[in-house]
Structure formats: C-alpha cells, structure tokens
Write an enzyme that holds these catalytic residues in place. Sequence first.
Site, PDB file in Angstrom:
ATOM      1  N   SER A  13      -4.635  -8.347  26.895  1.00  0.00           N
ATOM      2  CA  SER A  13      -4.458  -9.322  27.977  1.00  0.00           C
ATOM      3  C   SER A  13      -5.204 -10.627  27.734  1.00  0.00           C
ATOM      4  O   SER A  13      -5.716 -11.242  28.659  1.00  0.00           O
ATOM      5  CB  SER A  13      -4.892  -8.693  29.298  1.00  0.00           C
ATOM      6  OG  SER A  13      -6.250  -8.302  29.220  1.00  0.00           O
ATOM      7  N   TYR A  45     -14.031 -15.640  26.100  1.00  0.00           N
ATOM      8  CA  TYR A  45     -15.319 -16.045  25.531  1.00  0.00           C
ATOM      9  C   TYR A  45     -15.226 -17.302  24.665  1.00  0.00           C
ATOM     10  O   TYR A  45     -16.228 -17.784  24.164  1.00  0.00           O
ATOM     11  CB  TYR A  45     -15.905 -14.898  24.688  1.00  0.00           C
ATOM     12  CG  TYR A  45     -16.450 -13.786  25.553  1.00  0.00           C
ATOM     13  CD1 TYR A  45     -17.817 -13.621  25.724  1.00  0.00           C
ATOM     14  CD2 TYR A  45     -15.596 -12.917  26.212  1.00  0.00           C
ATOM     15  CE1 TYR A  45     -18.320 -12.618  26.529  1.00  0.00           C
ATOM     16  CE2 TYR A  45     -16.086 -11.908  27.025  1.00  0.00           C
ATOM     17  CZ  TYR A  45     -17.447 -11.763  27.178  1.00  0.00           C
ATOM     18  OH  TYR A  45     -17.943 -10.777  27.987  1.00  0.00           O
ATOM     19  N   ALA A  46     -13.998 -17.805  24.451  1.00  0.00           N
ATOM     20  CA  ALA A  46     -13.849 -18.986  23.584  1.00  0.00           C
ATOM     21  C   ALA A  46     -14.424 -20.198  24.307  1.00  0.00           C
ATOM     22  O   ALA A  46     -13.993 -20.523  25.414  1.00  0.00           O
ATOM     23  CB  ALA A  46     -12.383 -19.201  23.256  1.00  0.00           C
ATOM     24  N   GLY A  49     -12.498 -24.796  22.289  1.00  0.00           N
ATOM     25  CA  GLY A  49     -11.253 -25.333  22.801  1.00  0.00           C
ATOM     26  C   GLY A  49     -10.064 -25.025  21.932  1.00  0.00           C
ATOM     27  O   GLY A  49     -10.075 -24.059  21.168  1.00  0.00           O
ATOM     28  N   HIS A 244     -19.957 -16.834  12.892  1.00  0.00           N
ATOM     29  CA  HIS A 244     -20.223 -18.120  13.539  1.00  0.00           C
ATOM     30  C   HIS A 244     -21.660 -18.507  13.228  1.00  0.00           C
ATOM     31  O   HIS A 244     -22.570 -17.691  13.403  1.00  0.00           O
ATOM     32  CB  HIS A 244     -20.005 -18.010  15.054  1.00  0.00           C
ATOM     33  CG  HIS A 244     -19.897 -19.347  15.719  1.00  0.00           C
ATOM     34  ND1 HIS A 244     -20.977 -20.194  15.841  1.00  0.00           N
ATOM     35  CD2 HIS A 244     -18.838 -19.992  16.259  1.00  0.00           C
ATOM     36  CE1 HIS A 244     -20.576 -21.309  16.447  1.00  0.00           C
ATOM     37  NE2 HIS A 244     -19.282 -21.208  16.708  1.00  0.00           N
ATOM     38  N   ARG A 290     -17.126 -23.697   8.529  1.00  0.00           N
ATOM     39  CA  ARG A 290     -18.015 -22.659   9.036  1.00  0.00           C
ATOM     40  C   ARG A 290     -18.581 -21.727   7.971  1.00  0.00           C
ATOM     41  O   ARG A 290     -19.721 -21.293   8.060  1.00  0.00           O
ATOM     42  CB  ARG A 290     -17.213 -21.816  10.005  1.00  0.00           C
ATOM     43  CG  ARG A 290     -17.823 -21.792  11.339  1.00  0.00           C
ATOM     44  CD  ARG A 290     -16.936 -21.075  12.272  1.00  0.00           C
ATOM     45  NE  ARG A 290     -16.681 -21.952  13.389  1.00  0.00           N
ATOM     46  CZ  ARG A 290     -15.940 -21.628  14.416  1.00  0.00           C
ATOM     47  NH1 ARG A 290     -15.355 -20.453  14.453  1.00  0.00           N
ATOM     48  NH2 ARG A 290     -15.778 -22.465  15.392  1.00  0.00           N
ATOM     49  N   ARG A 387     -10.895 -19.598   8.766  1.00  0.00           N
ATOM     50  CA  ARG A 387     -10.194 -20.279   9.862  1.00  0.00           C
ATOM     51  C   ARG A 387     -10.902 -21.571  10.251  1.00  0.00           C
ATOM     52  O   ARG A 387     -12.127 -21.613  10.389  1.00  0.00           O
ATOM     53  CB  ARG A 387     -10.136 -19.353  11.075  1.00  0.00           C
ATOM     54  CG  ARG A 387      -9.524 -19.988  12.304  1.00  0.00           C
ATOM     55  CD  ARG A 387      -9.532 -19.026  13.469  1.00  0.00           C
ATOM     56  NE  ARG A 387     -10.871 -18.683  13.866  1.00  0.00           N
ATOM     57  CZ  ARG A 387     -11.567 -19.305  14.813  1.00  0.00           C
ATOM     58  NH1 ARG A 387     -11.045 -20.336  15.458  1.00  0.00           N
ATOM     59  NH2 ARG A 387     -12.778 -18.920  15.124  1.00  0.00           N
TER      60      ARG A 387
HETATM   61  C1  SIN Z   1     -16.974 -22.524  19.174  1.00  0.00           C
HETATM   62  O1  SIN Z   1     -16.882 -23.013  20.281  1.00  0.00           O
HETATM   63  O2  SIN Z   1     -17.834 -22.838  18.365  1.00  0.00           O
HETATM   64  C2  SIN Z   1     -15.975 -21.460  18.787  1.00  0.00           C
HETATM   65  C3  SIN Z   1     -14.679 -22.060  18.525  1.00  0.00           C
HETATM   66  C4  SIN Z   1     -13.879 -21.241  17.567  1.00  0.00           C
HETATM   67  O3  SIN Z   1     -14.314 -20.187  17.116  1.00  0.00           O
HETATM   68  O4  SIN Z   1     -12.807 -21.693  17.195  1.00  0.00           O
END
Ligand code: SIN
Length: 552
Positions: A13, A45-46, A49, A244, A290, A387
């Site tokens: 969902s 949780y994003a 954007g 991250h 990243r 990504r």
């Molecule tokens: C973030 O806000 O750093 C995460 C965004 C993402 O993983 O695309």
Amino acid sequence: MSKLKTDYLVIGSGIVGLSFAIKAADHGKVLIITKGKSDESATSYAQGGIAAAIGKKDFPKNHFEDTIKAGAGLCDEKAVDILVNEGVMRVQELIELGMKFTRNEKGELDLGREGGHTKNRIIHAHDYTGREIENFLLEMVRKNTNITIKENHMAVDLITEHHISKNKNKNKNEKVESCFGAYVLDDENADIYSIVADFTILATGGGGRMYPFSTNPSVSTADGIALAYRAGCRVRNMEFIQFHPTALFYKIDPVFLISEAVRGFGAKLRLQDGSLFMKNYHPAEELAPRDIVARAIDFELKKRGEDFVYLDITHKSDEELESNFPNIYNTLKKKFKINMSKEYIPVVPAAHYMCGGVIVDYDGCADLKFLYAAGETASTGVNGSNRLASNSLLEGLVFAHRAFVHSLKLKEENAEKYKKEFEEQIPEWDKGGAANLKEWVLIKHELQELQDIMWDYVGIVRSTPRLEKALRRIDSIYREIRDFYNRTIITRPLLELRNIALASQLVIRSALNRKESRGLHYNTDYEENTSPSRNDTILEPAIYKKSHFNNC
Ligand code: SIN
C-alpha cells in the site's frame, strides 16, 4: 474463509499499490492487501521528494544524463528515457488530482537539489513528501467504492499452475506460466486463504530490514522479491544495496533520516575533528552520487576507528531551517535535543534502498503472465548500479501506470479468460500437521544473527572471502527457517524472516557473481569499473522456466 475473488490484487500500500489501484478501480474490483496499517509503507518515510525535469531551464535529457551517470554504466537507457519523460506527465497528473507540493512566493513549485543532480528538480512537500503523497492517495482510495483494503494481511505465496489440483502431480520442473493470485495470511484471525485475481501486482517495496540499521520501516522485508522468486520469476542486480550517507547516529528503529536535501541546501560533512573531507573524494563534494559519499564516510570512519561524522548546516538560521525542513528541524530539536542551526548533527550511513529486484519489462510484466511488479520490488533497469536521489517515487508512479495500461490491454483482449476454468481447482491452503511450537525466540534470534552477518560482511565495502563466509552462514540459517516453517503454524514474523533470508541469499549470490566493483557494489578484490555495460547479474529461480517475459 477459503477463497475470495477480485479483478485486481494489489500487494502493498505504498505509492505503487495505491496509484495502480486508483486507476484500475475504473475497470474492475480492486483488493489491496497490506501487512500492517495502510499507511505503513516505505513511501511514508520518503523525505526528499520526486525528481522531475519541470524547471524552466531543465529538460528530461538533463535528468536522463544524471540518472545514467549515477547508475555507473549499468542503466537500461530505454527504461531511463521512459522514466524521465513520462515522469513529468505523472507528476503533473498528481498535481491535477490535487496533490499539494511546496511552492515559492510566486506560486511556482519549489525545486530542491540533491546529490548527483545537475539541476534543482526535486519537487517536494516540505521534508515529508512521501507521507503527504501516501495520505493523499489513501484518501482517494478510501473514497473509492471499487477498492477494498485489507490491513494485517500478508501474502504467503503466489498461486501458480503448481498449486492447481489438476497439475499437482506434475513434474516439479515443469514450466510455470501464470499467476492466479496469492495465498494470504489474515494475521488477526490466524487464517490463510486464497485471493484469486485476474491481475496481481507486487508493490511491497524493498528489503532494508536485511540490515540492522535501516531507514526503512519494519514492513520492508523484501516480500515481493521473495514471493516472485519462489513462484518462478528471475531477479536482477540484487547486490546493489544503497546506503544513505546521512542517517542520524542514534539507536532508534528505523533510524532517523537526515534528507539529502539538507546537503542540497548547503550542509557540509565534517570529521569529528571538524575538518571537511568530501573534497578529497569527488569534485561535487557533498553532492556527489550517494555511493561515493557513503563510501567516503565509511572509509574515514574505519580509518579513524570512529562511529560517526558530522553534518554541519549551522550557517543557516533557525527560521530558514524550520521553514525548509520542518520535520527534520523539529524532530531533532524536540526528540533528540539537537538544534541544527547551532550544533553539528552526528550521522552515519544506513541501508536505504534496493536497486535490483524482480525482473520486469517496460510494462512492469514479471516472468509470470498476469503478474506485475513495480517500484523498489522491481528491476526495470532505471537504477543501474546506483539509484539517483529522488528517482524512486517517480519510478513507482511511472511503472505502476504502465502496468495498469498493460493490464487494460490484456483485459480488452480477454486474455485472462482462459484462467477461469482452472480457478475452481485452486486448492485450499494445506495446513498439514503444523503445530504452534511456541519457539518465537528462535525467530528473533535468527533475524538478529542474519542482520549482523549482512551488516558485517555484505555492507558498504565487501570482499570475496567475506561474501563467501556470509553465504555459508545465511544458507544454514535459511535451512533452519525452512525446517521451522514446515513444522509450525504460520505467522507474520515467520513469513518475514523467511523472505528476508531468501533475499539475503540472493544479494550475496549476486554479489559473488559480479567480478568487478561497480556503483554500490564495492569489492576490495576487484577494480572499480564504470564503463557502459549491461553485465547484469541475473539469478534464475529454483523453478525452471523455459520462456521469459510472458507479456504478463
Ligand atoms: C532523502 O531525502 O535523502 C531520500 C531521498 C531518496 O532516497 O531518494
């Protein structure tokens, strides 16, 4: 209950499941199943954007180039082309439906910046974009009488020809062709029943929970990947796990993310002695892709025997920070007693995103007919080996839409009709002699052991001997879980552990198959390679399949 029938079964969902459901509901009955509460998804949780080239001086070709560059030679160019061009339309569509994004004083969309992007193109709702999108889509779903959501429901296995009585005694290696829906655990009533569907979409997100420190919510247990692989679908590029760079250094579950948008707003990374270090690693410094930033932090921490670095945005005022990052600013201040305008923020990399997944074509079709996968569950080829920031919500929107359009085409052709004669033969779930062994401590223990192995041996920096050791240990854990699974009654934690263990095996096997360092997969035994290539690591499922891409 023994059987339910629907036109569309949506498993998950988040942005993929909800956006697909809203469109499909104009053409049939939609049933969404979700393991916990409806809004418990990685989408919620994003923070950052959605990336889309809608700025005045930005074009899809710029977004294309940045995505390809971040992907370190492994992106599928056609998939990226679809993403960046159709992405603009999908974002416009969301705005036209009424989704409110942050705008500047002139009323224009406020476009943020993140690592690897050469333009400001991050459309956002302050710093809680995912939560706003999730709530917006959920509201539409709840108003739609053609959509039913079943919370606390988790898919156990996809239903294929293997389950149909007529075929039950057939050779195990015989070809599996179609998906008929799924066996589903109703967690509240401890019941397992079948949901028979013309079309099924896997929208379960990724598997960050393979690792003990993850920005993902507890639902991210690679369910869709494990379901598809067990049912006979191939998976691709599973070794590319994105860490991250800047999760708050504080033991909390899930770890609290400090969005990359904060670096896009000027934050600098500092060592504990206060010195800057990113200039030693990449000309774009803090805004490098990243994989490079996470690896640089990991390298510095290991070299110094330290646990965290600092993120410094103290040159901005309280007003600027609170208005741009209300969620991060206030959470840091109230919950962690850190005033980010005056103090450095201690940060550390954490598992964040799976760039590989279930192989799908450009219409989201997996290897089984009538089965789609999209978002983090799927491998469309857009992410390559790393990504680009904020491409994930976009990918979810774009490929959920394509899957919907494809299902419509099949519906118009009546392609699903031939399945009807088999539907009656789908057997009830076989509970066998399962007993409640009351050994739940085993599940907790196996999960912790698995996560520690993944963190220590399959993390940001890997080596072949460490990967081999990890595989031996995870294989043994997996055997124990399977044994336990066959003897005991089925619960959500057990299903999740079974899925995480399978996904971890797939990650390690893919990592061992890749004889180079590339993007997010850094193996000290191999040189780094960024040259354009489509040397994907593809894992065939245990069930042999003769043909791939059945066009759903
Ligand atoms: C973030 O806000 O750093 C995460 C965004 C993402 O993983 O695309």
